[in-house]
Design a protein around this motif. Structure first.
Motif, mmCIF file in Angstrom:
data_model
loop_
_atom_site.group_PDB
_atom_site.id
_atom_site.type_symbol
_atom_site.label_atom_id
_atom_site.label_comp_id
_atom_site.label_asym_id
_atom_site.label_seq_id
_atom_site.Cartn_x
_atom_site.Cartn_y
_atom_site.Cartn_z
ATOM 1 N N SER A 33 15.894 57.517 48.213
ATOM 2 C CA SER A 33 14.769 56.738 48.687
ATOM 3 C C SER A 33 14.529 57.107 50.144
ATOM 4 O O SER A 33 15.482 57.376 50.882
ATOM 5 C CB SER A 33 15.075 55.250 48.561
ATOM 6 O OG SER A 33 14.006 54.482 49.044
ATOM 7 N N THR A 34 13.283 57.108 50.563
ATOM 8 C CA THR A 34 12.952 57.477 51.936
ATOM 9 C C THR A 34 12.986 56.249 52.832
ATOM 10 O O THR A 34 12.313 55.261 52.569
ATOM 11 C CB THR A 34 11.556 58.122 52.008
ATOM 12 O OG1 THR A 34 11.546 59.248 51.140
ATOM 13 C CG2 THR A 34 11.224 58.576 53.418
ATOM 14 N N GLY A 35 13.794 56.318 53.870
ATOM 15 C CA GLY A 35 13.824 55.284 54.894
ATOM 16 C C GLY A 35 14.696 54.076 54.626
ATOM 17 O O GLY A 35 14.946 53.297 55.535
ATOM 18 N N ARG A 36 15.160 53.876 53.408
ATOM 19 C CA ARG A 36 15.970 52.695 53.096
ATOM 20 C C ARG A 36 16.765 52.952 51.816
ATOM 21 O O ARG A 36 16.433 53.833 51.048
ATOM 22 C CB ARG A 36 15.110 51.457 52.907
ATOM 23 C CG ARG A 36 14.178 51.582 51.722
ATOM 24 C CD ARG A 36 13.432 50.298 51.413
ATOM 25 N NE ARG A 36 12.628 50.449 50.211
ATOM 26 C CZ ARG A 36 13.060 50.349 48.970
ATOM 27 N NH1 ARG A 36 14.336 50.096 48.737
ATOM 28 N NH2 ARG A 36 12.253 50.499 47.936
ATOM 29 N N PHE A 129 27.215 54.612 40.832
ATOM 30 C CA PHE A 129 25.994 55.312 41.225
ATOM 31 C C PHE A 129 26.090 55.702 42.694
ATOM 32 O O PHE A 129 26.822 55.082 43.460
ATOM 33 C CB PHE A 129 24.765 54.414 41.048
ATOM 34 C CG PHE A 129 24.585 53.880 39.658
ATOM 35 C CD1 PHE A 129 24.370 54.730 38.584
ATOM 36 C CD2 PHE A 129 24.604 52.522 39.418
ATOM 37 C CE1 PHE A 129 24.190 54.237 37.300
ATOM 38 C CE2 PHE A 129 24.423 52.017 38.141
ATOM 39 C CZ PHE A 129 24.224 52.868 37.082
ATOM 40 N N LEU A 130 25.313 56.723 43.079
ATOM 41 C CA LEU A 130 25.216 57.107 44.476
ATOM 42 C C LEU A 130 23.785 56.859 44.929
ATOM 43 O O LEU A 130 22.836 57.345 44.305
ATOM 44 C CB LEU A 130 25.591 58.591 44.636
ATOM 45 C CG LEU A 130 25.886 59.059 46.046
ATOM 46 C CD1 LEU A 130 27.108 58.348 46.616
ATOM 47 C CD2 LEU A 130 26.133 60.556 46.073
ATOM 48 N N ASP A 131 23.618 56.073 45.970
ATOM 49 C CA ASP A 131 22.306 55.750 46.518
ATOM 50 C C ASP A 131 22.191 56.423 47.878
ATOM 51 O O ASP A 131 23.068 56.246 48.726
ATOM 52 C CB ASP A 131 22.155 54.233 46.652
ATOM 53 C CG ASP A 131 20.732 53.815 46.907
ATOM 54 O OD1 ASP A 131 20.056 53.425 45.943
ATOM 55 O OD2 ASP A 131 20.289 53.886 48.071
ATOM 56 N N ARG A 139 11.564 59.944 62.280
ATOM 57 C CA ARG A 139 11.918 58.526 62.312
ATOM 58 C C ARG A 139 13.266 58.352 62.971
ATOM 59 O O ARG A 139 13.992 59.311 63.196
ATOM 60 C CB ARG A 139 11.976 57.953 60.899
ATOM 61 C CG ARG A 139 10.633 57.926 60.227
ATOM 62 C CD ARG A 139 10.712 57.013 59.051
ATOM 63 N NE ARG A 139 9.529 57.144 58.221
ATOM 64 C CZ ARG A 139 9.450 56.668 57.008
ATOM 65 N NH1 ARG A 139 10.465 56.064 56.467
ATOM 66 N NH2 ARG A 139 8.352 56.809 56.316
ATOM 67 N N LEU A 140 13.610 57.115 63.250
ATOM 68 C CA LEU A 140 14.913 56.833 63.849
ATOM 69 C C LEU A 140 16.019 57.071 62.838
ATOM 70 O O LEU A 140 15.842 56.787 61.653
ATOM 71 C CB LEU A 140 14.974 55.388 64.331
ATOM 72 C CG LEU A 140 14.055 55.035 65.492
ATOM 73 C CD1 LEU A 140 14.122 53.534 65.763
ATOM 74 C CD2 LEU A 140 14.425 55.807 66.731
ATOM 75 N N PRO A 141 17.178 57.595 63.275
ATOM 76 C CA PRO A 141 18.308 57.774 62.347
ATOM 77 C C PRO A 141 18.831 56.431 61.880
ATOM 78 O O PRO A 141 18.638 55.418 62.539
ATOM 79 C CB PRO A 141 19.344 58.521 63.191
ATOM 80 C CG PRO A 141 18.998 58.214 64.597
ATOM 81 C CD PRO A 141 17.503 57.997 64.633
ATOM 82 N N PRO A 142 19.517 56.417 60.729
ATOM 83 C CA PRO A 142 20.054 55.153 60.221
ATOM 84 C C PRO A 142 21.136 54.614 61.134
ATOM 85 O O PRO A 142 21.893 55.368 61.725
ATOM 86 C CB PRO A 142 20.623 55.533 58.858
ATOM 87 C CG PRO A 142 20.862 56.989 58.937
ATOM 88 C CD PRO A 142 19.844 57.548 59.892
#
Length: 150
Positions: A33-36, A129-131, A139-142
């Motif tokens: 998923s992109t961004g989250r 599962f791997l998310d 964008r800002l890094p996580p």
């Protein structure tokens, strides 16, 4: 007065090498998923998010290896500076729900401390599962901390 000392100890457990010629790989179900990260509720009642990537790999696969495999199938993630935030989604048998545990972050074009972490070191079990939360370079890094629910 007593002297107080503190010491940081890193757990560098040796991973047993797997002979990939003789050992059958496992099916790793990956959801990007992109961004989250996906919500844990998307994994409830036998459901999974729609964007599944299936990878056959071994328990000694590193997060860097998995990053490369995701980049191969998703051209948008090949840009230098793209962050991959990995989490394991696993069942909680006590209350029939799923839980998510972050296991590491890699970045395209940069070496990181989690690059050589393996699935076995992350306590990944077959069937989990791997998310992956993918953050593009613009964008800002996580962050390493989860956002508070309030």
């Amino acid at each position: 007065m007593a002297n107080v000392e503190s010491m940081i100890v890193e757990d560098k457990t040796q991973v047993k090498q797997i002979d990939r010629e003789k050992t059958c790989p496992l099916l790793l179900r990956v959801f990007c998923s992109t961004g989250r990260h996906h919500s844990v509720s998307e994994y409830m009642f036998g459901n999974v998010p729609t964007n599944e990537l299936q990878i056959y790999t071994w328990q000694d696969a590193t997060l860097h290896e998995l990053t490369s495999l995701v980049r191969d199938v998703n051209p948008d993630t090949r840009k230098k500076g793209t962050y991959f935030d990995f989490a394991v989604v696993y069942p909680n048998f006590r209350n029939q729900h799923f839980l998510m545990r972050e296991i590491g972050v890699t970045c395209t074009g940069q070496k990181g401390i989690d690059d050589n972490k393996t699935l076995a070191q992350a306590k990944f079990s077959i069937g989990d599962f791997l998310d992956i939360s993918i953050t593009p370079p613009n964008r800002l890094p996580p962050t390493n901390r989860r956002q508070r629910p309030y």
